[in-house]
Design a protein around this motif. Sequence first.
Motif, mmCIF file in Angstrom:
data_model
loop_
_atom_site.group_PDB
_atom_site.id
_atom_site.type_symbol
_atom_site.label_atom_id
_atom_site.label_comp_id
_atom_site.label_asym_id
_atom_site.label_seq_id
_atom_site.Cartn_x
_atom_site.Cartn_y
_atom_site.Cartn_z
ATOM 1 N N UNK A 84 0.824 -1.204 0.000
ATOM 2 C CA UNK A 84 0.000 0.000 0.000
ATOM 3 C C UNK A 84 0.862 1.259 0.000
ATOM 4 N N UNK A 85 1.911 1.268 0.818
ATOM 5 C CA UNK A 85 2.793 2.430 0.880
ATOM 6 C C UNK A 85 3.517 2.637 -0.444
ATOM 7 N N UNK A 86 3.900 1.537 -1.087
ATOM 8 C CA UNK A 86 4.549 1.658 -2.400
ATOM 9 C C UNK A 86 3.596 2.262 -3.423
ATOM 10 N N UNK A 87 2.337 1.853 -3.378
ATOM 11 C CA UNK A 87 1.333 2.449 -4.268
ATOM 12 C C UNK A 87 1.189 3.937 -3.994
ATOM 13 N N UNK A 88 1.152 4.311 -2.722
ATOM 14 C CA UNK A 88 1.018 5.726 -2.367
ATOM 15 C C UNK A 88 2.218 6.524 -2.841
ATOM 16 N N UNK A 89 3.425 5.962 -2.706
ATOM 17 C CA UNK A 89 4.626 6.649 -3.163
ATOM 18 C C UNK A 89 4.592 6.850 -4.672
ATOM 19 N N UNK A 90 4.093 5.850 -5.396
ATOM 20 C CA UNK A 90 3.969 5.977 -6.845
ATOM 21 C C UNK A 90 2.991 7.079 -7.228
ATOM 22 N N UNK A 91 1.873 7.157 -6.488
ATOM 23 C CA UNK A 91 0.900 8.219 -6.748
ATOM 24 C C UNK A 91 1.503 9.597 -6.482
ATOM 25 N N UNK A 92 2.295 9.699 -5.428
ATOM 26 C CA UNK A 92 2.949 10.974 -5.128
ATOM 27 C C UNK A 92 3.923 11.355 -6.226
ATOM 28 N N UNK A 93 4.677 10.369 -6.707
ATOM 29 C CA UNK A 93 5.602 10.658 -7.797
ATOM 30 C C UNK A 93 4.887 11.142 -9.038
ATOM 31 N N UNK A 94 3.768 10.496 -9.352
ATOM 32 C CA UNK A 94 2.986 10.923 -10.515
ATOM 33 C C UNK A 94 2.419 12.322 -10.331
ATOM 34 N N UNK A 95 2.184 12.719 -9.061
ATOM 35 C CA UNK A 95 1.635 14.046 -8.781
ATOM 36 C C UNK A 95 2.716 15.122 -8.721
ATOM 37 N N UNK A 96 3.983 14.739 -8.867
ATOM 38 C CA UNK A 96 5.062 15.702 -8.837
ATOM 39 C C UNK A 96 5.499 16.114 -7.447
ATOM 40 N N UNK A 97 5.155 15.316 -6.427
ATOM 41 C CA UNK A 97 5.544 15.642 -5.058
ATOM 42 C C UNK A 97 6.886 14.987 -4.747
ATOM 43 N N UNK A 98 7.878 15.808 -4.424
ATOM 44 C CA UNK A 98 9.213 15.290 -4.116
ATOM 45 C C UNK A 98 9.496 15.262 -2.626
ATOM 46 N N UNK A 99 8.808 16.104 -1.866
ATOM 47 C CA UNK A 99 9.089 16.213 -0.442
ATOM 48 C C UNK A 99 7.776 16.276 0.320
ATOM 49 N N UNK A 100 7.635 15.406 1.323
ATOM 50 C CA UNK A 100 6.418 15.356 2.115
ATOM 51 C C UNK A 100 6.711 15.935 3.496
ATOM 52 N N UNK A 101 6.084 17.071 3.797
ATOM 53 C CA UNK A 101 6.281 17.692 5.107
ATOM 54 C C UNK A 101 5.565 16.903 6.192
ATOM 55 N N UNK A 102 4.367 16.409 5.879
ATOM 56 C CA UNK A 102 3.594 15.642 6.852
ATOM 57 C C UNK A 102 2.592 14.774 6.121
ATOM 58 N N UNK A 103 2.378 13.572 6.641
ATOM 59 C CA UNK A 103 1.389 12.676 6.077
ATOM 60 C C UNK A 103 0.523 12.126 7.207
ATOM 61 N N UNK A 104 -0.766 12.030 6.949
ATOM 62 C CA UNK A 104 -1.657 11.296 7.848
ATOM 63 C C UNK A 104 -2.205 10.110 7.073
ATOM 64 N N UNK A 105 -1.938 8.928 7.592
ATOM 65 C CA UNK A 105 -2.316 7.656 6.961
ATOM 66 C C UNK A 105 -3.481 7.077 7.746
ATOM 67 N N UNK A 106 -4.670 7.087 7.153
ATOM 68 C CA UNK A 106 -5.875 6.530 7.778
ATOM 69 C C UNK A 106 -6.087 5.133 7.226
ATOM 70 N N UNK A 107 -6.216 4.159 8.118
ATOM 71 C CA UNK A 107 -6.299 2.770 7.649
ATOM 72 C C UNK A 107 -7.401 1.997 8.330
ATOM 73 N N UNK A 108 -8.248 1.377 7.518
ATOM 74 C CA UNK A 108 -9.228 0.432 8.029
ATOM 75 C C UNK A 108 -8.504 -0.814 8.532
#
Length: 317
Positions: free
Chosen positions: A50-74
């Motif tokens: 799941x985290x790898x998928x999220x990282x791929x989505x961030x890369x596609x969105x042009x995000x290189x640096x994440x200041x903060x993330x909130x991960x909500x998980x069922x």
Amino acid sequence: MSGDRAGAVVGVDVGGSGLRLQTSYAGQPGPVVTAPGVRIGSEGVDVGALAADAASLLGDSGVDEVAAVCWSQRGLLFLSDPREVVRVVSTTLRSQRTAVVSDAVASLVGALGGVRPGAVVAAGTGAVAFGSDFGSADTSVWRLVDGWGHVLGDRGSAAWVGLEGLRAGLRFHDGLPGGSERLLVEGESAFGATSHWPRRLMTRTDAPAVLASFAPHVAEAAVADDPVAAAICRTAGESLAESLLSAAAGIESPVLVATGGLLAAEPVREALEAAVEAAGFALTPALGGALDGALHLATVLGETGTVPRHPAYVHLG
């Protein structure tokens, strides 16, 4: 870095139907992007995938640096080690600050539009309520109610309504009190002869969704003045109200919110509203969902360096 997308905050909501991710930079939210949802193996949720998928989505969105993330998980409480989720998410997304929360927390924050005392009941295929005053003292309230699944609980959910409707059809078939001829006919139209119902409805891995698919038939029968269907819908609404009020117990002046697809069924919604009103409260319209809550918490985390903490529901890294 990509300039205007460096230092973004990120909200992620992971459920059974998909992973949804949204970024925000300088207070401006980006589009919602998606990937496949929870994958469960012998060791629980596959957070690495799941985290790898999220990282791929961030890369596609042009995000290189994440200041903060909130991960909500069922399933955070039962199907994962939250500390491991924090480690994997922060490492994979390379976030400066990381919060991992139960989806119940994100749903409440999203529904309320911020971190403030209240409670939410979610009435979809399943049913669960969560309430909190977001305090950190021993006297604070963080309460999860129901969400036990269609066999053990989820009272008032679409799966519960569908199951009760089919049971009422079978009672009519067997000549027992409390049966409904209309629901028997509707059940046979949807699922075939009654002799096929046990195999078709109780042995499938998607049994909750299949049962929930019958809930609209029960609601339609209730609107058409079938007394048995009306009683089922009334009990569903009252059950949802009980869960919501239980989740809110001990919270001073709570904001109460109800969400979920089942609330489109007028008889259920009206019974829920009436039961909440009878208890001296009123429902407030939901302002958002779990992804909105996750993005809000990520923004707070980025701005202040922390969010309200709880040893079961909220973990920081």
